[in-house]
Design a protein around this motif. Structure first.
Motif, PDB file in Angstrom:
ATOM      1  N   TYR A   1       0.885  -1.157   0.000  1.00 49.85           N
ATOM      2  CA  TYR A   1       0.000   0.000   0.000  1.00 49.85           C
ATOM      3  C   TYR A   1       0.920   1.201   0.000  1.00 49.85           C
ATOM      4  O   TYR A   1       1.725   1.377   0.918  1.00 49.85           O
ATOM      5  N   GLU A   2       0.851   2.004  -1.059  1.00 46.53           N
ATOM      6  CA  GLU A   2       1.796   3.107  -1.196  1.00 46.53           C
ATOM      7  C   GLU A   2       1.125   4.345  -1.733  1.00 46.53           C
ATOM      8  O   GLU A   2      -0.001   4.291  -2.243  1.00 46.53           O
TER       9      GLU A   2
ATOM     10  N   LYS B  80       5.906   6.752  -1.042  1.00 49.06           N
ATOM     11  CA  LYS B  80       5.972   6.328   0.355  1.00 49.06           C
ATOM     12  C   LYS B  80       5.203   5.017   0.468  1.00 49.06           C
ATOM     13  O   LYS B  80       4.078   4.909   0.003  1.00 49.06           O
ATOM     14  N   GLN B  81       5.818   4.040   1.079  1.00 51.00           N
ATOM     15  CA  GLN B  81       5.173   2.750   1.302  1.00 51.00           C
ATOM     16  C   GLN B  81       4.630   2.742   2.727  1.00 51.00           C
ATOM     17  O   GLN B  81       5.376   2.918   3.682  1.00 51.00           O
ATOM     18  N   TYR B  82       3.297   2.524   2.846  1.00 56.62           N
ATOM     19  CA  TYR B  82       2.638   2.549   4.150  1.00 56.62           C
ATOM     20  C   TYR B  82       2.547   1.169   4.788  1.00 56.62           C
ATOM     21  O   TYR B  82       2.608   1.047   6.005  1.00 56.62           O
TER      22      TYR B  82
ATOM     23  N   PRO C 230       7.298   4.938   7.776  1.00 54.47           N
ATOM     24  CA  PRO C 230       7.195   5.269   6.350  1.00 54.47           C
ATOM     25  C   PRO C 230       7.827   6.629   6.060  1.00 54.47           C
ATOM     26  O   PRO C 230       7.631   7.576   6.817  1.00 54.47           O
ATOM     27  N   ARG C 231       8.589   6.672   4.981  1.00 51.58           N
ATOM     28  CA  ARG C 231       9.286   7.913   4.589  1.00 51.58           C
ATOM     29  C   ARG C 231       9.154   8.122   3.100  1.00 51.58           C
ATOM     30  O   ARG C 231       9.118   7.168   2.327  1.00 51.58           O
ATOM     31  N   TRP C 232       9.112   9.375   2.710  1.00 48.73           N
ATOM     32  CA  TRP C 232       9.098   9.710   1.282  1.00 48.73           C
ATOM     33  C   TRP C 232      10.475   9.426   0.707  1.00 48.73           C
ATOM     34  O   TRP C 232      11.494   9.771   1.312  1.00 48.73           O
ATOM     35  N   GLN C 233      10.496   8.762  -0.458  1.00 52.71           N
ATOM     36  CA  GLN C 233      11.736   8.465  -1.167  1.00 52.71           C
ATOM     37  C   GLN C 233      11.567   8.873  -2.622  1.00 52.71           C
ATOM     38  O   GLN C 233      10.469   8.805  -3.168  1.00 52.71           O
ATOM     39  N   SER C 234      12.644   9.229  -3.242  1.00 51.74           N
ATOM     40  CA  SER C 234      12.603   9.616  -4.645  1.00 51.74           C
ATOM     41  C   SER C 234      12.112   8.455  -5.512  1.00 51.74           C
ATOM     42  O   SER C 234      12.521   7.315  -5.309  1.00 51.74           O
ATOM     43  N   LEU C 235      11.256   8.771  -6.461  1.00 52.50           N
ATOM     44  CA  LEU C 235      10.819   7.750  -7.414  1.00 52.50           C
ATOM     45  C   LEU C 235      11.986   7.232  -8.244  1.00 52.50           C
ATOM     46  O   LEU C 235      11.910   6.149  -8.801  1.00 52.50           O
ATOM     47  N   PHE C 236      13.051   8.006  -8.319  1.00 52.29           N
ATOM     48  CA  PHE C 236      14.190   7.637  -9.155  1.00 52.29           C
ATOM     49  C   PHE C 236      15.255   6.854  -8.399  1.00 52.29           C
ATOM     50  O   PHE C 236      16.287   6.533  -8.961  1.00 52.29           O
ATOM     51  N   SER C 237      15.013   6.520  -7.131  1.00 53.92           N
ATOM     52  CA  SER C 237      16.040   5.826  -6.353  1.00 53.92           C
ATOM     53  C   SER C 237      15.753   4.341  -6.176  1.00 53.92           C
ATOM     54  O   SER C 237      16.360   3.700  -5.343  1.00 53.92           O
ATOM     55  N   GLY C 238      14.832   3.800  -6.963  1.00 53.99           N
ATOM     56  CA  GLY C 238      14.484   2.386  -6.824  1.00 53.99           C
ATOM     57  C   GLY C 238      15.566   1.480  -7.382  1.00 53.99           C
ATOM     58  O   GLY C 238      16.597   1.915  -7.866  1.00 53.99           O
ATOM     59  N   GLY C 239      15.304   0.182  -7.287  1.00 59.65           N
ATOM     60  CA  GLY C 239      16.253  -0.811  -7.768  1.00 59.65           C
ATOM     61  C   GLY C 239      16.210  -0.963  -9.275  1.00 59.65           C
ATOM     62  O   GLY C 239      15.814  -0.050 -10.000  1.00 59.65           O
ATOM     63  N   SER C 240      16.576  -2.124  -9.755  1.00 56.15           N
ATOM     64  CA  SER C 240      16.671  -2.345 -11.197  1.00 56.15           C
ATOM     65  C   SER C 240      15.314  -2.275 -11.879  1.00 56.15           C
ATOM     66  O   SER C 240      15.213  -1.855 -13.023  1.00 56.15           O
ATOM     67  N   VAL C 241      14.242  -2.685 -11.205  1.00 54.73           N
ATOM     68  CA  VAL C 241      12.889  -2.541 -11.733  1.00 54.73           C
ATOM     69  C   VAL C 241      12.097  -1.781 -10.679  1.00 54.73           C
ATOM     70  O   VAL C 241      11.839  -2.283  -9.597  1.00 54.73           O
TER      71      VAL C 241
END
Length: 181
Positions: free
Chosen positions: A105-106, A116-118, A133-144
């Motif tokens: 749930y995000e 943010k993942q709740y 839960p914390r806000w994170q950049s959409l561009f900081s994810g892993g490979s997918v």
């Protein structure tokens, strides 16, 4: 460390050009993603996230049908909300080829390109809240990065949400990237 003005002129220029080039590439990447965003100071105050809703893994709208992996990922349309705080919240469901299901749930804040993942839901379990839960950049994810894919597929339009729930769902269903190899 040497001061910038102590470098010969060509070396100072090449460092400045490299920094400008990197900035231009980053801005072009965000523009290509359709996610030009404001600074965090302009973001609306976040509403309290509601309790994670029930979801149906058989009703999801695929976030990326091009993946070609053994994982199907999509958003349950009945869980999507577009709230007055500018945050689009939804349940993202992942199903493996063996049938195992997990969900998150995000929320996505398009104005700052953050997610943010709740809570997380595991097979045959209940929702487990994320401790902090914390806000994170959409561009900081892993490979997918499925949150970024969802934002690009229609959750976000430029620096704002894709609009009403109905409009966002229409955007997701008509994602032009859906049938690309």
């Amino acid at each position: 460390m040497r001061r910038a003005d102590s470098f010969p002129m060509p070396q100072r220029f090449s460092r400045l050009a490299a920094a400008c080039g990197l900035s231009a590439l980053m801005l072009a990447g965000a523009a290509h993603a359709g996610l030009l965003f404001d600074d965090k100071e302009n973001a609306k105050p976040e509403l309290a996230a509601p309790v994670p809703p029930p979801f149906n893994p058989d009703k999801t709208i695929a976030v990326d049908a091009r993946v070609g992996r053994s994982l199907d990922v999509g958003i349950d349309p009945d869980t999507l909300t577009s709230d007055s705080d500018g945050v689009v919240r939804y349940v993202m469901v992942a199903r493996t080829s063996s049938g195992a299901i997990t969900a998150t749930y995000e929320g996505v804040r398009c104005s700052t390109a953050e997610v943010k993942q709740y809570a997380r839901h595991y097979r045959d379990g209940d929702w487990q809240p994320v401790a902090e839960p914390r806000w994170q950049s959409l561009f900081s994810g892993g490979s997918v990065n499925y949150s970024l894919m969802a934002a690009k597929a229609g959750v976000c339009q430029d620096a704002s949400s894709g609009g009403s729930k109905q409009r966002i769902l229409q955007n997701l269903q008509n994602d032009v990237m859906r049938n690309m190899p």
